[in-house]
Design an enzyme around this catalytic site. Structure first.
Site, PDB file in Angstrom:
ATOM      1  CE1 TYR A   1      -3.921   2.195   0.887  1.00  0.00           C
ATOM      2  CE2 TYR A   1      -2.553   3.035   2.679  1.00  0.00           C
ATOM      3  CZ  TYR A   1      -3.694   3.124   1.894  1.00  0.00           C
ATOM      4  OH  TYR A   1      -4.590   4.139   2.112  1.00  0.00           O
TER       5      TYR A   1
ATOM      6  CE  LYS B   1      -3.911   4.816  -1.377  1.00  0.00           C
ATOM      7  NZ  LYS B   1      -4.999   5.442  -2.142  1.00  0.00           N
TER       8      LYS B   1
HETATM    9  N1  LIG Z   1      -9.715   6.224   5.749  1.00  0.00           N
HETATM   10  C1  LIG Z   1      -8.487   6.699   5.929  1.00  0.00           C
HETATM   11  O1  LIG Z   1      -8.094   7.086   7.039  1.00  0.00           O
HETATM   12  C2  LIG Z   1      -7.540   6.786   4.768  1.00  0.00           C
HETATM   13  C3  LIG Z   1      -6.205   7.151   5.031  1.00  0.00           C
HETATM   14  C4  LIG Z   1      -5.321   7.304   3.971  1.00  0.00           C
HETATM   15  C5  LIG Z   1      -5.771   7.095   2.668  1.00  0.00           C
HETATM   16  N2  LIG Z   1      -7.054   6.700   2.446  1.00  0.00           N
HETATM   17  C6  LIG Z   1      -7.472   6.475   1.062  1.00  0.00           C
HETATM   18  O2  LIG Z   1      -8.709   7.118   0.822  1.00  0.00           O
HETATM   19  C7  LIG Z   1      -9.453   6.389  -0.143  1.00  0.00           C
HETATM   20  C8  LIG Z   1     -10.822   6.039   0.403  1.00  0.00           C
HETATM   21  O3  LIG Z   1     -10.627   5.227   1.561  1.00  0.00           O
HETATM   22  P1  LIG Z   1     -11.802   4.792   2.524  1.00  0.00           P
HETATM   23  O4  LIG Z   1     -11.224   4.820   3.901  1.00  0.00           O
HETATM   24  O5  LIG Z   1     -13.040   5.520   2.231  1.00  0.00           O
HETATM   25  O6  LIG Z   1     -11.906   3.238   2.094  1.00  0.00           O
HETATM   26  P2  LIG Z   1     -13.164   2.295   1.945  1.00  0.00           P
HETATM   27  O7  LIG Z   1     -12.629   0.901   1.915  1.00  0.00           O
HETATM   28  O8  LIG Z   1     -14.191   2.615   2.977  1.00  0.00           O
HETATM   29  O9  LIG Z   1     -13.735   2.697   0.513  1.00  0.00           O
HETATM   30  C9  LIG Z   1     -13.026   2.423  -0.665  1.00  0.00           C
HETATM   31  C10 LIG Z   1     -14.012   2.156  -1.775  1.00  0.00           C
HETATM   32  O10 LIG Z   1     -13.282   1.852  -2.960  1.00  0.00           O
HETATM   33  C11 LIG Z   1     -13.970   0.814  -3.629  1.00  0.00           C
HETATM   34  N3  LIG Z   1     -13.082   0.088  -4.527  1.00  0.00           N
HETATM   35  C12 LIG Z   1     -12.128  -0.828  -4.187  1.00  0.00           C
HETATM   36  N4  LIG Z   1     -11.563  -1.332  -5.291  1.00  0.00           N
HETATM   37  C13 LIG Z   1     -12.165  -0.724  -6.360  1.00  0.00           C
HETATM   38  C14 LIG Z   1     -11.990  -0.832  -7.760  1.00  0.00           C
HETATM   39  N5  LIG Z   1     -11.104  -1.676  -8.283  1.00  0.00           N
HETATM   40  N6  LIG Z   1     -12.769  -0.065  -8.554  1.00  0.00           N
HETATM   41  C15 LIG Z   1     -13.680   0.782  -8.032  1.00  0.00           C
HETATM   42  N7  LIG Z   1     -13.877   0.922  -6.698  1.00  0.00           N
HETATM   43  C16 LIG Z   1     -13.125   0.164  -5.874  1.00  0.00           C
HETATM   44  C17 LIG Z   1     -14.492  -0.071  -2.515  1.00  0.00           C
HETATM   45  O11 LIG Z   1     -15.556  -0.923  -2.988  1.00  0.00           O
HETATM   46  C18 LIG Z   1     -14.951   0.971  -1.505  1.00  0.00           C
HETATM   47  O12 LIG Z   1     -16.286   1.345  -1.684  1.00  0.00           O
HETATM   48  C19 LIG Z   1      -8.594   5.155  -0.492  1.00  0.00           C
HETATM   49  O13 LIG Z   1      -7.824   5.429  -1.635  1.00  0.00           O
HETATM   50  C20 LIG Z   1      -7.693   5.027   0.713  1.00  0.00           C
HETATM   51  O14 LIG Z   1      -6.502   4.328   0.429  1.00  0.00           O
HETATM   52  C21 LIG Z   1      -7.944   6.547   3.455  1.00  0.00           C
END
Ligand SMILES: NC(=O)c1ccc[n+]([C@@H]2O[C@H](COP(=O)([O-])OP(=O)(O)OC[C@H]3O[C@@H](n4cnc5c(N)ncnc54)[C@H](O)[C@@H]3O)[C@@H](O)[C@H]2O)c1
Length: 287
Positions: free
Chosen positions: A158, A162
């Site tokens: 990851y 990223k």
């Molecule tokens: N939540 C955090 O604290 C956090 C921290 C750093 C980065 N992020 C990043 O923010 C973004 C959103 O994260 P989140 O916490 O809402 O995650 P989440 O898992 O709640 O949501 C991610 C969504 O992406 C969808 N997804 C996965 N693979 C896919 C694909 N191949 N095509 C289309 N959709 C797909 C999933 O079905 C899900 O609905 C991600 O890129 C994550 O890496 C989140």
């Protein structure tokens, strides 16, 4: 801020992406809600129930032909595309020594290629618009992570993906300036299905008052970065709760030029001298 703009949000069936879709809808944007599953339809319905305009598009953002279809969906539904928010992502956490090939490949495919593919197809659309004399105020917002900026123990796949998102954003920002597209990235933190297991305690909703880790807190910056008002490109912003902070990336450090090839026995002392003058690296998360 977004009145009439057409915005694709990937991975918007839950979590931060869902919050973005609702925020864009509330700001008057027309939203294409992508996810792999039917949750995209539920969120598109939520946007419409709140008085906004949205269509769902189900598919895997790392699939080349689906990436083209996603851009086509926006243009066919609304006649144009103004912004792409690459948000879809997933994790398969494992210490490197135990990580499987599948865990590596899946995370790189979804989190890095899944940014490239929609960007590539959106870029071709915006280039064509520019050549046709109908340029758009196009914007891209990519989603990195603190893991991509600093590294995170147990998340080698990851973190690499990223970090790649940041490098891709920086390059694309220069390349796509030719047709006036502005691209930036965020490194968010919020309480979502992705983080609810590991960070359940630290991200819990307080009984009253401001809920700092609500995913909605990430969205205002994204709405602005996707708007025509955004006049910056190629930057990365950490964002959580009420905090917005531009991240400071790699810089050239102090250097010694020997004017000739270094004898191996002189390298160690030179490296130690240089590191005395260089700022120490920010610790890796979880170290
Ligand atoms: N939540 C955090 O604290 C956090 C921290 C750093 C980065 N992020 C990043 O923010 C973004 C959103 O994260 P989140 O916490 O809402 O995650 P989440 O898992 O709640 O949501 C991610 C969504 O992406 C969808 N997804 C996965 N693979 C896919 C694909 N191949 N095509 C289309 N959709 C797909 C999933 O079905 C899900 O609905 C991600 O890129 C994550 O890496 C989140």
């Amino acid at each position: 801020m977004s009145e009439g703009r057409v915005v694709i949000v990937t991975g918007a069936g839950q979590g931060i992406g869902r919050a973005h879709a609702l925020a864009f809808g509330a700001q008057g944007a027309r939203v294409v809600v992508n996810d792999v599953g039917s949750a995209a339809e539920d969120v598109a319905a939520e946007v419409r129930d709140a008085g906004g305009s949205a269509v769902a598009s189900l598919g895997d953002v790392s699939d080349w032909s689906y990436g083209a279809e996603l851009v086509r969906t926006a243009v066919e539904a609304y006649g144009q595309l103004d912004a792409l928010v690459n948000n879809a992502g997933l994790v398969r956490d494992r210490m490197l020594v135990n990580m499987s090939e599948q865990e590596w490949d899946l995370v790189l495919q979804v989190d890095l290629k899944g940014h490239f593919v929609p960007m590539r197809h959106a870029a071709a659309y915006w280039r064509d618009q520019s050549k046709a004399g109908t340029p758009r105020e196009a914007r891209v917002v990519n989603t990195s992570s603190g893991a991509g900026l600093m590294g995170s123990v147990g998340q080698g796949n990851y973190s690499a993906a990223k970090a790649g998102v940041v490098a891709l954003t920086q390059v694309a920002a220069v390349e796509m300036s030719r047709f006036a597209v502005k691209l930036n990235a965020i490194a968010p933190a919020a309480r979502t299905p992705m983080t609810e297991v590991v960070f359940a305690q630290t991200m819990a909703k307080p009984e009253s008052g401001f809920d700092p880790m609500a995913p909605e807190n990430v969205s205002p910056l994204v709405v602005w970065l996707a708007s025509a008002d955004c006049d910056i490109t190629g930057r990365v912003f950490e964002v959580e709760a009420g905090i917005i902070s531009p991240a400071d990336g790699w810089q050239h450090g102090p250097r010694e030029d020997r004017g000739a090839q270094w004898p191996v026995e002189e390298v160690g002392p030179a490296v130690r001298r240089l590191l005395e003058k260089a700022p120490p690296p920010v610790p890796v998360y979880g170290a």
